[in-house]
Design a protein around this motif. Structure first.
Motif, mmCIF file in Angstrom:
data_model
loop_
_atom_site.group_PDB
_atom_site.id
_atom_site.type_symbol
_atom_site.label_atom_id
_atom_site.label_comp_id
_atom_site.label_asym_id
_atom_site.label_seq_id
_atom_site.Cartn_x
_atom_site.Cartn_y
_atom_site.Cartn_z
ATOM 1 N N GLY A 1 1.903 0.194 4.109
ATOM 2 C CA GLY A 1 1.594 -0.624 4.953
ATOM 3 C C GLY A 1 0.916 -2.352 3.597
ATOM 4 O O GLY A 1 2.323 -2.200 2.474
ATOM 5 N N ARG A 2 0.894 -2.940 3.684
ATOM 6 C CA ARG A 2 1.009 -4.725 3.259
ATOM 7 C C ARG A 2 -1.189 -4.835 2.984
ATOM 8 O O ARG A 2 -1.297 -4.440 4.177
ATOM 9 C CB ARG A 2 1.601 -5.236 3.400
ATOM 10 N N ALA A 3 -1.250 -5.277 2.136
ATOM 11 C CA ALA A 3 -3.105 -5.861 1.860
ATOM 12 C C ALA A 3 -2.884 -7.076 2.126
ATOM 13 O O ALA A 3 -2.122 -7.684 0.728
ATOM 14 C CB ALA A 3 -4.137 -5.143 1.384
ATOM 15 N N GLN A 4 -2.699 -7.581 3.344
ATOM 16 C CA GLN A 4 -2.395 -9.386 2.817
ATOM 17 C C GLN A 4 -3.796 -10.409 3.001
ATOM 18 O O GLN A 4 -4.533 -10.206 4.255
ATOM 19 C CB GLN A 4 -1.572 -9.816 3.620
ATOM 20 N N GLY A 5 -4.290 -11.119 2.110
ATOM 21 C CA GLY A 5 -5.401 -11.927 2.295
ATOM 22 C C GLY A 5 -5.640 -13.501 1.513
ATOM 23 O O GLY A 5 -5.039 -12.838 0.179
ATOM 24 N N LEU B 1 0.853 -1.026 -0.098
ATOM 25 C CA LEU B 1 -0.290 0.100 -0.005
ATOM 26 C C LEU B 1 0.542 1.339 0.006
ATOM 27 O O LEU B 1 1.753 1.083 0.846
ATOM 28 C CB LEU B 1 -0.847 0.035 1.307
ATOM 29 N N THR B 2 0.824 2.302 -0.544
ATOM 30 C CA THR B 2 1.460 3.569 -0.813
ATOM 31 C C THR B 2 0.760 4.483 -0.580
ATOM 32 O O THR B 2 -0.340 4.720 -0.962
ATOM 33 C CB THR B 2 2.175 3.481 -2.339
ATOM 34 N N PHE C 1 -5.164 -5.188 5.716
ATOM 35 C CA PHE C 1 -4.826 -4.195 5.776
ATOM 36 C C PHE C 1 -3.898 -3.473 7.256
ATOM 37 O O PHE C 1 -4.232 -3.090 7.852
ATOM 38 C CB PHE C 1 -5.341 -3.238 4.983
ATOM 39 N N GLY C 2 -2.831 -4.008 6.992
ATOM 40 C CA GLY C 2 -1.435 -3.411 8.069
ATOM 41 C C GLY C 2 -0.509 -2.407 7.424
ATOM 42 O O GLY C 2 -0.389 -2.514 6.596
ATOM 43 N N PHE C 3 -0.487 -1.906 8.542
ATOM 44 C CA PHE C 3 -0.098 -0.407 8.301
ATOM 45 C C PHE C 3 1.202 -0.203 9.008
ATOM 46 O O PHE C 3 1.305 -0.741 9.818
ATOM 47 C CB PHE C 3 -0.785 1.054 8.871
ATOM 48 N N THR C 4 2.476 0.717 8.279
ATOM 49 C CA THR C 4 3.904 0.623 8.573
ATOM 50 C C THR C 4 4.643 1.671 8.585
ATOM 51 O O THR C 4 5.582 1.871 9.111
ATOM 52 C CB THR C 4 4.756 -0.780 7.826
ATOM 53 N N ASN D 1 1.314 2.661 12.490
ATOM 54 C CA ASN D 1 2.326 1.541 12.507
ATOM 55 C C ASN D 1 2.078 0.565 13.513
ATOM 56 O O ASN D 1 1.946 0.919 14.206
ATOM 57 C CB ASN D 1 3.553 2.739 12.812
ATOM 58 N N GLY D 2 2.113 -0.166 12.902
ATOM 59 C CA GLY D 2 1.931 -1.609 14.016
ATOM 60 C C GLY D 2 0.051 -2.346 13.424
ATOM 61 O O GLY D 2 -0.394 -2.663 13.761
#
Ligand SMILES: *[C@@H]1O[C@H](CO)[C@@H](O)[C@H](O)[C@H]1NC(C)=O
Ligand SMILES: *[C@@H]1O[C@H](CO)[C@@H](O)[C@H](O)[C@H]1NC(C)=O
Ligand SMILES: *[C@@H]1O[C@H](CO)[C@@H](O)[C@H](O)[C@H]1NC(C)=O
Ligand SMILES: *[C@@H]1O[C@H](CO)[C@@H](O)[C@H](O)[C@H]1NC(C)=O
Length: 189
Positions: A95-99, A83-84, A117-120, A125-126
Motif C-alpha cells: 500500500g501507500r501512505a499519502q498526505g 508500505l511494505t 493509508f491505501g492498500f493495494t 486492496n482498494g
C-alpha cells in the motif's frame, strides 16, 4: 381480515410511514469487525526520489530552534511513502501512505499526520484508512488515531502502534513498523 393479520399490517405500515415523514431509511449496518494489520512504512527524505518533501517552512527569524533543525516548527511535508510487508525496503509493497505531516511542536519535534493509508493487495486492496493524529516521532514507540476509512474500512476507527525500526538522518531513511487495530463494519450501501 382477522386481528392477527391486522396487527401484522400495522407493524408493517407504521415504520414505513415514519420513514417517509423523516426522509430517512433505517437498516442494519451489519456486523462490526475487528481487523489487525501489520506493515512497514518506508520513508526517504533525501536523494533523487524522496518520498517525503518539504513544501513550506516558517521564516528563520520566527523559528530558530537548534534542537529541531531537521523539520523546524512550521514545516509542512507532503508524503507518498510505500508500505511494505517486511522491514526490507525491497519487500512486497502492500500500500501507500499519502498526505501531509505538519511539524507542530514548539518545544519538541512532533508532527501532526493527516494521511490516507491505501492498500493495494490482499483482502483490503482498494480500501484505505484515514489517520488524523499527533506523531511523536522521537519516541521509539508511539500511537496514531485512525478516524475513518474507505471501501471495506468505511466507518473505521482504531489505532496504530508505531515503532521506529530504523532511522538514519544522514541518508534520510526512516522505516517504521505499524501494527494497526481497527473496528469497522462489513456493510453494503
Ligand atoms: C539561528 O541559528 C543560527 C545558527 O544556529 C544563527 O546563526 C542565527 O543567528 C540564528 N538566527 C536567529 C534569528 O536567532
Ligand atoms: C527550543 O526548544 C527548547 C526545548 O527543546 C526550548 O526550551 C527553547 O525555548 C526553544 N527555542 C526557541 C527559540 O524556540
Ligand atoms: C487490486 O485492485 C486493483 C483494482 O481493482 C487491481 O487492478 C489489482 O490487480 C489488485 N491487486 C491485487 C494484488 O489484488
Ligand atoms: C547512514 O547512512 C549513511 C549514508 O548513506 C551511511 O554511510 C551510514 O553507514 C548509515 N548508518 C547506519 C547506522 O546505517
Amino acid at each position: 381480515m382477522d386481528t392477527n393479520h391486522l396487527h401484522l399490517l400495522l407493524l408493517l405500515l407504521f415504520p414505513l410511514n415514519f420513514v417517509s415523514q423523516c426522509h430517512a431509511e433505517y437498516h442494519s449496518i451489519g456486523k462490526e469487525k475487528v481487523t489487525n494489520l501489520h506493515f512497514f512504512y518506508q520513508e526517504t527524505l533525501k536523494g533523487d526520489h524522496p518520498s517525503a518533501i518539504v513544501v513550506a517552512t516558517a521564516k528563520d527569524n520566527i523559528v530558530n530552534n537548534s534542537s529541531n533543525q531537521l523539520s523546524p516548527f512550521g514545516t509542512v511535508l507532503v508524503i507518498d511513502d510505500p508500505l511494505t510487508e517486511g522491514p526490507d525496503p525491497n519487500s512486497k509493497v502492500v500500500g501507500r501512505a499519502q498526505g501531509l505531516a505538519v511539524s507542530a511542536g514548539q518545544e519538541k519535534l512532533l508532527f501532526v499526520f493527516a494521511m490516507d493509508f491505501g492498500f493495494t493487495s490482499g483482502e483490503f486492496n482498494g480500501s484505505s484508512l484515514s489517520v488524523l493524529s499527533r506523531n511523536t516521532v522521537l519516541e521509539t514507540e508511539r500511537e496514531l488515531a485512525v478516524v475513518g476509512g474507505q471501501g471495506k474500512f468505511r466507518m473505521a476507527r482504531g489505532f496504530a502502534k508505531l515503532r521506529t525500526h530504523y532511522s538514519n538522518y544522514t541518508s534520510g531513511v526512516i522505516i517504521v513498523e505499524y501494527t494497526v487495530t481497527v473496528f469497522h463494519y462489513e456493510f453494503v450501501v
